[in-house]
Design an enzyme around this catalytic site. Structure first.
Site, mmCIF file in Angstrom:
data_model
loop_
_atom_site.group_PDB
_atom_site.id
_atom_site.type_symbol
_atom_site.label_atom_id
_atom_site.label_comp_id
_atom_site.label_asym_id
_atom_site.label_seq_id
_atom_site.Cartn_x
_atom_site.Cartn_y
_atom_site.Cartn_z
ATOM 1 N N ARG A 119 0.849 -1.195 0.000
ATOM 2 C CA ARG A 119 0.000 0.000 0.000
ATOM 3 C C ARG A 119 0.878 1.236 0.000
ATOM 4 N NH1 ARG A 119 -5.857 -0.973 1.690
ATOM 5 N NH2 ARG A 119 -6.042 -2.228 -0.160
ATOM 6 N N GLN A 124 -0.127 2.084 -6.037
ATOM 7 C CA GLN A 124 -1.577 2.304 -5.988
ATOM 8 C C GLN A 124 -2.289 1.877 -7.282
ATOM 9 O OE1 GLN A 124 -2.218 6.208 -4.495
ATOM 10 N NE2 GLN A 124 -4.031 5.568 -3.361
ATOM 11 N N ASP A 127 -3.222 -1.847 -7.437
ATOM 12 C CA ASP A 127 -3.869 -2.385 -6.247
ATOM 13 C C ASP A 127 -5.291 -2.870 -6.549
ATOM 14 O OD1 ASP A 127 -4.779 -2.967 -3.753
ATOM 15 O OD2 ASP A 127 -4.482 -0.970 -2.910
ATOM 16 N N SER A 130 -8.076 -2.449 -3.807
ATOM 17 C CA SER A 130 -8.763 -1.147 -3.790
ATOM 18 C C SER A 130 -9.772 -1.039 -4.922
ATOM 19 C CB SER A 130 -7.764 0.003 -3.949
ATOM 20 O OG SER A 130 -7.052 0.169 -2.772
ATOM 21 N N TYR A 226 -3.822 -0.292 7.130
ATOM 22 C CA TYR A 226 -4.846 -1.256 7.525
ATOM 23 C C TYR A 226 -5.127 -1.125 9.021
ATOM 24 C CZ TYR A 226 -4.254 -3.934 3.175
ATOM 25 O OH TYR A 226 -4.217 -4.337 1.871
HETATM 26 P P1 NAD Z 1 -9.883 -3.184 4.751
HETATM 27 O O1 NAD Z 1 -10.737 -3.697 3.641
HETATM 28 O O2 NAD Z 1 -8.791 -4.040 5.270
HETATM 29 O O3 NAD Z 1 -10.846 -2.811 5.977
HETATM 30 C C1 NAD Z 1 -11.971 -2.018 5.823
HETATM 31 C C2 NAD Z 1 -12.076 -1.022 6.956
HETATM 32 O O4 NAD Z 1 -12.490 -1.676 8.165
HETATM 33 C C3 NAD Z 1 -10.761 -0.321 7.301
HETATM 34 O O5 NAD Z 1 -10.922 1.073 7.084
HETATM 35 C C4 NAD Z 1 -10.544 -0.648 8.765
HETATM 36 O O6 NAD Z 1 -9.950 0.411 9.484
HETATM 37 C C5 NAD Z 1 -11.949 -0.946 9.241
HETATM 38 N N1 NAD Z 1 -12.062 -1.674 10.502
HETATM 39 C C6 NAD Z 1 -11.311 -2.721 10.945
HETATM 40 N N2 NAD Z 1 -11.737 -3.115 12.181
HETATM 41 C C7 NAD Z 1 -12.782 -2.309 12.508
HETATM 42 C C8 NAD Z 1 -13.646 -2.232 13.645
HETATM 43 N N3 NAD Z 1 -13.507 -3.057 14.687
HETATM 44 N N4 NAD Z 1 -14.589 -1.275 13.638
HETATM 45 C C9 NAD Z 1 -14.735 -0.429 12.579
HETATM 46 N N5 NAD Z 1 -13.964 -0.456 11.495
HETATM 47 C C10 NAD Z 1 -12.987 -1.394 11.451
HETATM 48 O O7 NAD Z 1 -9.249 -1.779 4.403
HETATM 49 P P2 NAD Z 1 -9.074 -1.036 3.013
HETATM 50 O O8 NAD Z 1 -10.366 -0.486 2.592
HETATM 51 O O9 NAD Z 1 -8.414 -1.944 2.071
HETATM 52 O O10 NAD Z 1 -8.075 0.182 3.338
HETATM 53 C C11 NAD Z 1 -7.676 0.586 4.601
HETATM 54 C C12 NAD Z 1 -6.822 1.840 4.475
HETATM 55 O O11 NAD Z 1 -5.755 1.700 3.539
HETATM 56 C C13 NAD Z 1 -7.565 3.058 4.021
HETATM 57 O O12 NAD Z 1 -7.081 4.148 4.772
HETATM 58 C C14 NAD Z 1 -7.155 3.272 2.614
HETATM 59 O O13 NAD Z 1 -7.262 4.633 2.190
HETATM 60 C C15 NAD Z 1 -5.734 2.824 2.666
HETATM 61 N N6 NAD Z 1 -5.279 2.418 1.322
HETATM 62 C C16 NAD Z 1 -4.072 2.874 0.884
HETATM 63 C C17 NAD Z 1 -3.625 2.502 -0.389
HETATM 64 C C18 NAD Z 1 -2.309 2.986 -0.934
HETATM 65 O O14 NAD Z 1 -1.703 3.849 -0.340
HETATM 66 N N7 NAD Z 1 -1.840 2.408 -2.033
HETATM 67 C C19 NAD Z 1 -4.414 1.667 -1.184
HETATM 68 C C20 NAD Z 1 -5.629 1.220 -0.680
HETATM 69 C C21 NAD Z 1 -6.051 1.607 0.585
#
Ligand code: NAD
Length: 358
Positions: A119, A124, A127, A130, A226
């Site tokens: 990430r 990006q 990915d 995403s 994450y």
């Molecule tokens: P994910 O699918 O692993 O999880 C979904 C969401 O569930 C996350 O936001 C997590 O914080 C939340 N979560 C976990 N436990 C929880 C709980 N007990 N209660 C409430 N919420 C809870 O996550 P994702 O959507 O793949 O992405 C997570 C983060 O990574 C985001 O900030 C996203 O912007 C970032 N991201 C960065 C990149 C990059 O830089 N290349 C790419 C994709 C995502």
């Protein structure tokens, strides 16, 4: 490079790893592409469209004989048998992958596992987690809206005024933020929640309310943005916040996930029993066990008037755009490993290294 595209073999998988536009881009760069007959059909891409893009249409054996094979789901045993030693496969490894990875290794096949793309800003565009989560969040909102026995938006009609539906989105990562945006566009009054402090700002920026800032954990973020598993007292605070809000909600879309772990339990049976009849829960985390105690993966459960939907493989249900986004990610990765027209897996590159699991 010679790139093969196989038709997906597992049930309920309608996507294809490369769409015709992506093939055209690869062919223009000097690659040769062989596509298994009918590989794009379930995603609405015809063999003729692939041929027009410069691909050769062939049987599975010829497509599997390429030096790089692109797939959505990890290869089945039957597919692995088709690969010559030395084949590089680009695909999702999927959960419980150990035995499958051992089979690939025994056949001297290298898997570039798409869910291991780091990430980072540089990675990006490769990915798929995403891009596919964007599809899942959007579709979850539509499924919820269509299962509700009421409108989402406020309506003022000659037959009276109708108040808008209240929507709660749990987990505000990629899927959750898309579910919030889509529910807002449909006219719902949306509240979002996530344990990561950074997510609160993103929820607010979409015009939704943020539930319980006091339940956010300062240290909830692990590497790569994450979430990590919560300590018991923190988990209690989160459950109390959801418990306090859920009875007023018409639609709950839950997307909370922790990489490599079962989905966190955020909605108990007692909470569901406090919801109004006609309310709907769409549990996007069904694949990893569900955020709701009543979720049955792949099924719809009715419990005291509340509908609990546990959809599986949502991206596959919007196969055309999901494949287009997936293919864009894969092409960007292929451009990374193409050096002077040849495939080079440079383990000094952090993206390649992460994907081969070195
Ligand atoms: P994910 O699918 O692993 O999880 C979904 C969401 O569930 C996350 O936001 C997590 O914080 C939340 N979560 C976990 N436990 C929880 C709980 N007990 N209660 C409430 N919420 C809870 O996550 P994702 O959507 O793949 O992405 C997570 C983060 O990574 C985001 O900030 C996203 O912007 C970032 N991201 C960065 C990149 C990059 O830089 N290349 C790419 C994709 C995502």
């Amino acid at each position: 490079m010679h790139i093969g595209v196989l038709k997906e073999a597992v049930a309920r998988e309608r996507r294809v790893a490369l769409v015709p536009d992506a093939v055209a881009r690869l062919v223009k760069a000097g690659d040769t592409v062989t596509v298994e007959r009918g590989a794009g059909a379930a995603a609405c891409f015809t063999d003729d469209a692939y041929t027009a893009a410069g691909a050769t249409i062939s049987d599975a054996r010829a497509a599997a004989a390429a030096n790089i094979v692109c797939k959505v789901q990890r290869p089945t045993d039957a597919e692995v048998d088709l690969f010559p030693a030395g084949t590089v496969v680009i695909a999702l490894a999927g959960r419980e992958a150990t035995a499958a990875l051992e089979t690939l290794a025994a056949h001297q096949v290298t898997l570039l596992a798409l869910e291991r793309v780091p990430r980072t800003t540089r990675a990006q565009a490769m990915d798929v987690l995403s891009s596919q989560a964007t599809v899942a969040g959007y579709k979850a909102a539509l499924i919820g809206a269509s299962a509700l026995p009421r409108f989402l938006p406020m309506l003022t009609t000659a037959a009276g005024s109708l108040i808008p539906a209240k929507v709660l989105v749990l987990g505000a990562g990629v899927a959750g933020l898309q579910a919030i945006a889509t529910s807002r566009r449909l006219g719902g009054v949306v509240t979002g929640f996530d344990v990561r402090a950074a997510a609160a700002e993103e929820v607010l920026s979409l015009g939704a309310k943020f539930l319980a800032p006091e339940a956010v954990a300062e240290d909830a973020s692990a590497a790569g943005g994450y979430a990590k598993e919560l300590a018991a007292d923190q988990q209690r605070r989160v459950l109390a916040a959801i418990d306090g809000a859920i009875a007023a909600m018409d639609l709950v879309i839950s997307t909370a996930a922790i990489p490599g772990k079962p989905a966190p339990r955020l909605i108990t049976t007692a909470m569901v029993e406090r919801m109004k009849p006609g309310s709907v829960i769409v549990d996007v985390a069904a694949e990893t066990g569900g955020n709701c105690e009543l979720t049955r993966p792949g099924e719809t459960v009715e419990h005291r008037g509340v509908t609990v939907i546990g959809p599986l493989n949502l991206p596959s249900t919007m196969a055309l755009h999901a494949s287009q986004m997936f293919a864009r990610n894969v092409v960007t990765l292929l451009e990374l490993v193409r050096k002077d027209g040849k495939l080079v897996l440079d383990l000094a590159d952090d993206i390649v290294k992460a994907m081969v699991g070195e």
